[in-house]
Design a protein around this motif. Structure first.
Motif, PDB file in Angstrom:
ATOM      1  N   LEU A 127       4.022  -4.553   6.334  1.00  0.00           N
ATOM      2  CA  LEU A 127       5.075  -5.054   5.462  1.00  0.00           C
ATOM      3  C   LEU A 127       5.488  -6.432   5.967  1.00  0.00           C
ATOM      4  O   LEU A 127       5.739  -6.612   7.163  1.00  0.00           O
ATOM      5  CB  LEU A 127       6.279  -4.105   5.485  1.00  0.00           C
ATOM      6  CG  LEU A 127       5.987  -2.613   5.285  1.00  0.00           C
ATOM      7  CD1 LEU A 127       7.294  -1.828   5.267  1.00  0.00           C
ATOM      8  CD2 LEU A 127       5.198  -2.364   4.013  1.00  0.00           C
ATOM      9  N   ASP A 128       5.565  -7.395   5.075  1.00  0.00           N
ATOM     10  CA  ASP A 128       5.833  -8.771   5.501  1.00  0.00           C
ATOM     11  C   ASP A 128       6.617  -9.477   4.401  1.00  0.00           C
ATOM     12  O   ASP A 128       6.046 -10.129   3.530  1.00  0.00           O
ATOM     13  CB  ASP A 128       4.515  -9.499   5.778  1.00  0.00           C
ATOM     14  CG  ASP A 128       4.718 -10.850   6.449  1.00  0.00           C
ATOM     15  OD1 ASP A 128       5.874 -11.223   6.694  1.00  0.00           O
ATOM     16  OD2 ASP A 128       3.713 -11.527   6.711  1.00  0.00           O
ATOM     17  N   ALA A 129       7.945  -9.324   4.456  1.00  0.00           N
ATOM     18  CA  ALA A 129       8.782  -9.854   3.387  1.00  0.00           C
ATOM     19  C   ALA A 129      10.152 -10.226   3.945  1.00  0.00           C
ATOM     20  O   ALA A 129      10.530  -9.783   5.040  1.00  0.00           O
ATOM     21  CB  ALA A 129       8.928  -8.816   2.276  1.00  0.00           C
ATOM     22  N   PRO A 130      10.922 -11.015   3.204  1.00  0.00           N
ATOM     23  CA  PRO A 130      12.274 -11.384   3.660  1.00  0.00           C
ATOM     24  C   PRO A 130      13.183 -10.171   3.797  1.00  0.00           C
ATOM     25  O   PRO A 130      12.851  -9.069   3.371  1.00  0.00           O
ATOM     26  CB  PRO A 130      12.770 -12.325   2.545  1.00  0.00           C
ATOM     27  CG  PRO A 130      11.531 -12.813   1.864  1.00  0.00           C
ATOM     28  CD  PRO A 130      10.549 -11.688   1.951  1.00  0.00           C
ATOM     29  N   ARG A 131      14.340 -10.412   4.399  1.00  0.00           N
ATOM     30  CA  ARG A 131      15.365  -9.388   4.608  1.00  0.00           C
ATOM     31  C   ARG A 131      14.809  -8.182   5.358  1.00  0.00           C
ATOM     32  O   ARG A 131      14.937  -7.039   4.930  1.00  0.00           O
ATOM     33  CB  ARG A 131      16.010  -8.973   3.272  1.00  0.00           C
ATOM     34  CG  ARG A 131      16.833 -10.095   2.645  1.00  0.00           C
ATOM     35  CD  ARG A 131      17.498  -9.653   1.360  1.00  0.00           C
ATOM     36  NE  ARG A 131      16.529  -9.444   0.289  1.00  0.00           N
ATOM     37  CZ  ARG A 131      16.020 -10.426  -0.462  1.00  0.00           C
ATOM     38  NH1 ARG A 131      16.381 -11.671  -0.258  1.00  0.00           N
ATOM     39  NH2 ARG A 131      15.163 -10.170  -1.425  1.00  0.00           N
ATOM     40  N   LYS A 132      14.175  -8.484   6.490  1.00  0.00           N
ATOM     41  CA  LYS A 132      13.671  -7.447   7.390  1.00  0.00           C
ATOM     42  C   LYS A 132      12.721  -6.484   6.683  1.00  0.00           C
ATOM     43  O   LYS A 132      12.816  -5.266   6.811  1.00  0.00           O
ATOM     44  CB  LYS A 132      14.834  -6.682   8.023  1.00  0.00           C
ATOM     45  CG  LYS A 132      15.760  -7.557   8.856  1.00  0.00           C
ATOM     46  CD  LYS A 132      16.867  -6.742   9.498  1.00  0.00           C
ATOM     47  CE  LYS A 132      17.758  -7.619  10.377  1.00  0.00           C
ATOM     48  NZ  LYS A 132      18.844  -6.848  11.021  1.00  0.00           N
TER      49      LYS A 132
ATOM     50  N   ILE B   7       2.179  -1.980  -2.405  1.00  0.00           N
ATOM     51  CA  ILE B   7       1.799  -0.809  -1.610  1.00  0.00           C
ATOM     52  C   ILE B   7       1.024   0.182  -2.483  1.00  0.00           C
ATOM     53  O   ILE B   7       0.011   0.745  -2.064  1.00  0.00           O
ATOM     54  CB  ILE B   7       3.034  -0.123  -1.000  1.00  0.00           C
ATOM     55  CG1 ILE B   7       3.694  -1.030   0.044  1.00  0.00           C
ATOM     56  CG2 ILE B   7       2.653   1.213  -0.356  1.00  0.00           C
ATOM     57  CD1 ILE B   7       4.989  -0.482   0.606  1.00  0.00           C
ATOM     58  N   GLY B   8       1.493   0.397  -3.701  1.00  0.00           N
ATOM     59  CA  GLY B   8       0.795   1.301  -4.610  1.00  0.00           C
ATOM     60  C   GLY B   8      -0.628   0.869  -4.861  1.00  0.00           C
ATOM     61  O   GLY B   8      -1.547   1.704  -4.889  1.00  0.00           O
ATOM     62  N   GLU B   9      -0.842  -0.430  -5.035  1.00  0.00           N
ATOM     63  CA  GLU B   9      -2.191  -0.939  -5.258  1.00  0.00           C
ATOM     64  C   GLU B   9      -3.072  -0.694  -4.038  1.00  0.00           C
ATOM     65  O   GLU B   9      -4.238  -0.300  -4.162  1.00  0.00           O
ATOM     66  CB  GLU B   9      -2.137  -2.432  -5.573  1.00  0.00           C
ATOM     67  CG  GLU B   9      -3.498  -3.093  -5.731  1.00  0.00           C
ATOM     68  CD  GLU B   9      -4.349  -2.455  -6.826  1.00  0.00           C
ATOM     69  OE1 GLU B   9      -5.583  -2.444  -6.685  1.00  0.00           O
ATOM     70  OE2 GLU B   9      -3.774  -1.963  -7.817  1.00  0.00           O
ATOM     71  N   VAL B  10      -2.525  -0.896  -2.844  1.00  0.00           N
ATOM     72  CA  VAL B  10      -3.305  -0.667  -1.618  1.00  0.00           C
ATOM     73  C   VAL B  10      -3.656   0.807  -1.469  1.00  0.00           C
ATOM     74  O   VAL B  10      -4.790   1.150  -1.109  1.00  0.00           O
ATOM     75  CB  VAL B  10      -2.522  -1.167  -0.387  1.00  0.00           C
ATOM     76  CG1 VAL B  10      -3.142  -0.630   0.899  1.00  0.00           C
ATOM     77  CG2 VAL B  10      -2.503  -2.690  -0.365  1.00  0.00           C
ATOM     78  N   ILE B  11      -2.716   1.687  -1.751  1.00  0.00           N
ATOM     79  CA  ILE B  11      -2.988   3.123  -1.631  1.00  0.00           C
ATOM     80  C   ILE B  11      -4.101   3.532  -2.590  1.00  0.00           C
ATOM     81  O   ILE B  11      -4.978   4.335  -2.254  1.00  0.00           O
ATOM     82  CB  ILE B  11      -1.711   3.953  -1.879  1.00  0.00           C
ATOM     83  CG1 ILE B  11      -0.626   3.617  -0.845  1.00  0.00           C
ATOM     84  CG2 ILE B  11      -2.029   5.453  -1.837  1.00  0.00           C
ATOM     85  CD1 ILE B  11      -1.059   3.794   0.589  1.00  0.00           C
TER      86      ILE B  11
ATOM     87  N   ALA C  89      12.393  -5.719   3.535  1.00  0.00           N
ATOM     88  CA  ALA C  89      13.032  -4.842   2.551  1.00  0.00           C
ATOM     89  C   ALA C  89      12.018  -4.391   1.505  1.00  0.00           C
ATOM     90  O   ALA C  89      11.150  -5.158   1.075  1.00  0.00           O
ATOM     91  CB  ALA C  89      14.193  -5.568   1.879  1.00  0.00           C
ATOM     92  N   LEU C  90      12.153  -3.150   1.089  1.00  0.00           N
ATOM     93  CA  LEU C  90      11.208  -2.541   0.149  1.00  0.00           C
ATOM     94  C   LEU C  90      11.583  -2.951  -1.278  1.00  0.00           C
ATOM     95  O   LEU C  90      12.210  -2.198  -2.022  1.00  0.00           O
ATOM     96  CB  LEU C  90      11.224  -1.017   0.303  1.00  0.00           C
ATOM     97  CG  LEU C  90      10.069  -0.235  -0.311  1.00  0.00           C
ATOM     98  CD1 LEU C  90       8.761  -0.554   0.379  1.00  0.00           C
ATOM     99  CD2 LEU C  90      10.347   1.267  -0.219  1.00  0.00           C
ATOM    100  N   SER C  91      11.192  -4.154  -1.643  1.00  0.00           N
ATOM    101  CA  SER C  91      11.508  -4.693  -2.968  1.00  0.00           C
ATOM    102  C   SER C  91      10.636  -4.038  -4.033  1.00  0.00           C
ATOM    103  O   SER C  91       9.672  -3.324  -3.728  1.00  0.00           O
ATOM    104  CB  SER C  91      11.280  -6.204  -2.980  1.00  0.00           C
ATOM    105  OG  SER C  91       9.899  -6.474  -2.765  1.00  0.00           O
ATOM    106  N   LEU C  92      10.961  -4.321  -5.291  1.00  0.00           N
ATOM    107  CA  LEU C  92      10.140  -3.802  -6.385  1.00  0.00           C
ATOM    108  C   LEU C  92       8.720  -4.352  -6.299  1.00  0.00           C
ATOM    109  O   LEU C  92       7.744  -3.641  -6.560  1.00  0.00           O
ATOM    110  CB  LEU C  92      10.774  -4.164  -7.726  1.00  0.00           C
ATOM    111  CG  LEU C  92      12.169  -3.571  -7.999  1.00  0.00           C
ATOM    112  CD1 LEU C  92      12.682  -4.031  -9.361  1.00  0.00           C
ATOM    113  CD2 LEU C  92      12.154  -2.053  -7.924  1.00  0.00           C
ATOM    114  N   ALA C  93       8.591  -5.621  -5.899  1.00  0.00           N
ATOM    115  CA  ALA C  93       7.254  -6.219  -5.749  1.00  0.00           C
ATOM    116  C   ALA C  93       6.476  -5.537  -4.637  1.00  0.00           C
ATOM    117  O   ALA C  93       5.272  -5.267  -4.779  1.00  0.00           O
ATOM    118  CB  ALA C  93       7.382  -7.711  -5.478  1.00  0.00           C
ATOM    119  N   MET C  94       7.147  -5.256  -3.530  1.00  0.00           N
ATOM    120  CA  MET C  94       6.465  -4.585  -2.421  1.00  0.00           C
ATOM    121  C   MET C  94       5.999  -3.196  -2.829  1.00  0.00           C
ATOM    122  O   MET C  94       4.902  -2.761  -2.468  1.00  0.00           O
ATOM    123  CB  MET C  94       7.378  -4.488  -1.192  1.00  0.00           C
ATOM    124  CG  MET C  94       6.717  -3.831  -0.001  1.00  0.00           C
ATOM    125  SD  MET C  94       7.799  -3.657   1.437  1.00  0.00           S
ATOM    126  CE  MET C  94       7.828  -5.345   2.043  1.00  0.00           C
TER     127      MET C  94
END
Length: 258
Positions: free
Chosen positions: A17-22, A33-37, A24-29
């Motif tokens: 996971l590599d995103a702003p705000r520590k 993740i779903g695509e990777v799974i 955070a599990l955003s809608l984009a993230m």
């Protein structure tokens, strides 16, 4: 990918996971993740998956900025059901999942870590479920995963109290398997992942399937699952090779890391 990093090397998949705000599990993230799974489930070369967070935090939870709008019950339900599509696939993923947790694993970040079969943490790891503070209920599968690890009463206490757990408290409850220094966390996670590349993928998958089912089934069903699974395992080339190695007093391929 804009919010995660993903790579597969020598049978080991690493999702960071590599995103702003520590992280955070955003809608984009969630989408990424779903695509990777979905990719992982179609890749027979993968023998283990490592979940990690970039920087000094694993995942701080849901992105609060995306909640600053009115959301009706139907929208809120669909929002979570979309996550459930890949979350169930991750929990049922037939290869071992190792979570490498540094810093914050809060809210949905804690839930994501709990999808792993093995959780490694640094001394500065922190776990918590502060959903009630926001008027929400715990989510991302935690009603399924957490009681199976720590028991129903302790799971209720964590959810109701919103208490933060440090790494040692999480290990004492059975959430964290091992505490390692921050500078060795990534390599320790890879060490466990590499061990599984030498294990029978069939035996590992069957073992994980049986364990995931065990708390929901009766004795008769689990004995039948055991017999069926062992029959499949006996038929593999890996099992025959292991028997021949043992009789020849040669080292067996799979061993648990020291």
């Amino acid at each position: 990918m804009e919010t995660i990093r993903f790579a597969v090397e020598d049978g080991i998949a690493t999702l960071t996971l590599d995103a702003p705000r520590k992280n955070a599990l955003s809608l984009a993230m969630r989408e990424e993740i779903g695509e990777v799974i979905r990719q992982l489930r179609a890749d027979d070369s993968v023998r283990a998956l490592v979940l990690a967070g970039a920087g000094t935090d694993f995942c701080s939870g849901g992105d609060i900025s995306s909640m600053q709008v009115e959301i009706d019950a139907a929208q809120g339900r669909r929002r979570l059901q979309h996550v459930h599509g890949w979350l169930e696939d991750l929990i049922q993923f037939e290869v071992p999942v190792i979570a490498a947790v540094d810093g914050a694993a809060y809210g949905a970040g804690f839930s994501l870590a709990l999808t792993a079969d093995i959780i490694l943490a640094t001394p500065r790891a922190r776990f918590g479920l502060p959903f009630l503070r926001m008027g929400l209920i715990p989510d991302c599968g935690v009603f399924y995963t957490l009681p199976r690890i720590i028991g129903l009463q302790r799971a209720k206490a964590l959810m109701f109290s919103m208490k933060e757990l440090n790494a040692q408290a999480a290990q004492d409850l059975g959430i964290v398997m091992e505490i390692v220094p921050p500078d060795t966390l990534a390599e320790r996670a890879q060490t466990f992942a590499r061990a599984f590349t030498e294990a029978s993928p069939v035996a590992v998958a069957l073992t994980k399937q049986a364990l995931n089912a065990s708390l929901n089934q009766d004795l008769h069903t689990m004995l039948a699952m055991e017999a069926d699974g062992q029959g499949i395992a006996f038929s593999t080339e890996y099992r025959m090779e292991a028997a021949n190695r043992f009789m020849a007093k040669q080292p067996l391929r799979y061993r648990w890391p020291d």
